[in-house]
Design an enzyme around this catalytic site. Structure first.
Site, PDB file in Angstrom:
ATOM      1  N   HIS A 171      -3.798  -0.172  -7.103  1.00 45.79           N
ATOM      2  CA  HIS A 171      -4.422   0.945  -7.840  1.00 45.79           C
ATOM      3  C   HIS A 171      -5.935   1.016  -7.622  1.00 45.79           C
ATOM      4  CE1 HIS A 171      -0.707   1.971  -9.757  1.00 45.79           C
ATOM      5  NE2 HIS A 171      -0.586   0.788 -10.327  1.00 45.79           N
ATOM      6  N   HIS A 210       4.949   1.691  -9.276  1.00 44.14           N
ATOM      7  CA  HIS A 210       3.911   2.708  -9.451  1.00 44.14           C
ATOM      8  C   HIS A 210       3.357   3.180  -8.107  1.00 44.14           C
ATOM      9  CE1 HIS A 210       3.706   0.128 -13.139  1.00 44.14           C
ATOM     10  NE2 HIS A 210       3.664   1.302 -13.736  1.00 44.14           N
TER      11      HIS A 210
END
Ligand code: Q9C
Ligand code: ZN
Length: 356
Positions: A171, A210
């Site tokens: 991320h 994710h």
């Protein structure tokens, strides 16, 4: 009879225990805990055919090759500046409360910055799930060394190496921390393979639950790095703002980003269909460096923050599918929060990747 799998790991991560994250207006214990890596290590030591090795230091150059130098400097000093300013007594993590969004300046010309790095951090962070404590900086540096040392093992001839990275990385974008991630371990490895290991084309396969917004952002305009991600549809799942199928890269990187947003309750059937498509794109791209795998186990049916339905043996099948490419592989740990199952899931993936 294959050789033991090199597993790169260090205890430096233990000092990164964020304590809490803020989610949906609530303070909850961090899902991203030291126990995660401890559990994986214990299982691989007990039941894996692995060699356990410490990372070597690689310094900051590979980090600033993908991250904004200002972010690195602000992150390095955020904790000590927070302490010096009395903003924390040291018993709580630092989580900024004010964030610099692109919309903030509008037509204004802003002339100065706050003096404390802990306040400037709000310009380099995108969520409230990424706490900083005294050991965070050192753990993040060590995770990069773990990842790069794993990559060196593969460049040196191992067909597969596993970096037990903690904190995770996918991320983290060029100028932005978030999603439990500080430095983007996989992106740093991919760029290092390009710059320092002679690879001309590198593919990253991201199988965390994710979307790896950071990795996608870093390589968005890069035709030499293929980014492929299977993940929960961002229409319902974090990080919400990226990972849609329409995102395929731009500029020189047009077509070298691909996303497979998947439905809730996805089982191996649906997952394998998407994975087979991704693997065909890897073959078509014809990488000449190792495959970099961002491996998350938050796709597990028992994961507390995911909604997929993969079971432990499914990771072995996923591993076998990827192994069929016949490429050398650098596997880097990303997410996965069902601590009691993480070791078995990691062992299953590695076993499958070895082609067993
Ligand atoms: N209610 C990784 O798996 N918070 N990061 C989600 C959902 C952040 C996940 C909140 C999740 C970050 C590496
Ligand atoms: Zn994840």
């Amino acid at each position: 009879m294959s050789n033991p799998i090199p597993v790169l790991l260090t205890d430096a991560h233990l000092a990164h225990a964020g304590l809490i994250e803020l989610t949906g207006g609530r303070e909850i214990p961090c899902w991203e805990s030291p126990e995660r890596a401890v559990a994986i290590e214990a299982e691989l030591r007990a039941h894996g055919d692995c060699s356990f090795e410490a990372p070597t230091e690689h310094g900051r150059e590979p980090i600033t090759a993908v991250h904004d130098a200002n972010l690195v400097e602000v992150f390095e000093h955020a904790w000590t500046d927070a302490l010096a300013a009395g903003a924390t007594d040291g018993s709580r993590p630092w989580i900024p409360d004010t964030y610099l969004l692109a919309a903030y300046p509008g037509p204004m010309r802003l002339g100065a910055l706050p003096s404390g790095a802990h306040h400037r951090l709000g310009a380099y962070l995108f969520d409230t799930a990424t706490p900083i404590v005294a050991g965070t900086w050192g753990a993040a540096l060590a995770a990069v060394d773990v990842a790069l040392t794993a990559a060196e093992r593969v460049v040196g001839g191992a067909s597969l190496a596993y970096g037990l990275c903690r904190p995770p990385g996918h991320h983290a974008a060029r100028g932005m921390l978030g999603g439990y991630c500080y430095f983007n371990n996989a992106a740093i490895v991919a760029e290092w393979l390009r710059r320092s290991a002679g690879a001309r084309r590198v593919a990253i396969l991201d199988i965390d639950y994710h979307h790896g917004n950071g990795t996608q952002q870093i390589f968005w305009e890069r035709g030499d790095v293929l980014y492929l991600s299977l993940h929960a549809d961002p229409a319902r799942a974090y990080p919400y703002y990226s990972g849609y199928a329409a995102e395929t890269g731009g500029g020189d990187g047009a077509g070298t980003t691909r996303n497979w947003p998947l439905a809730a309750h996805t089982t191996l059937d649906g997952y394998a269909t998407a994975l087979a498509e991704a693997l065909r794109l890897v073959v078509a791209f014809a990488p000449d460096g190792p495959l970099v795998i961002s491996a998350g186990f938050d796709t597990f049916e028992g994961d507390p923050i995911g909604d997929f339905a993969l079971r432990t043996p499914d990771y072995a099948e996923i591993g076998r599918m990827v192994a069929a490419l016949g490429m050398p592989m650098v596997v880097l740990q990303e997410g996965g929060y069902a601590v009691e199952a993480l070791g078995a899931n990691a062992l299953a993936l590695l076993t499958g990747l070895r082609g067993a």
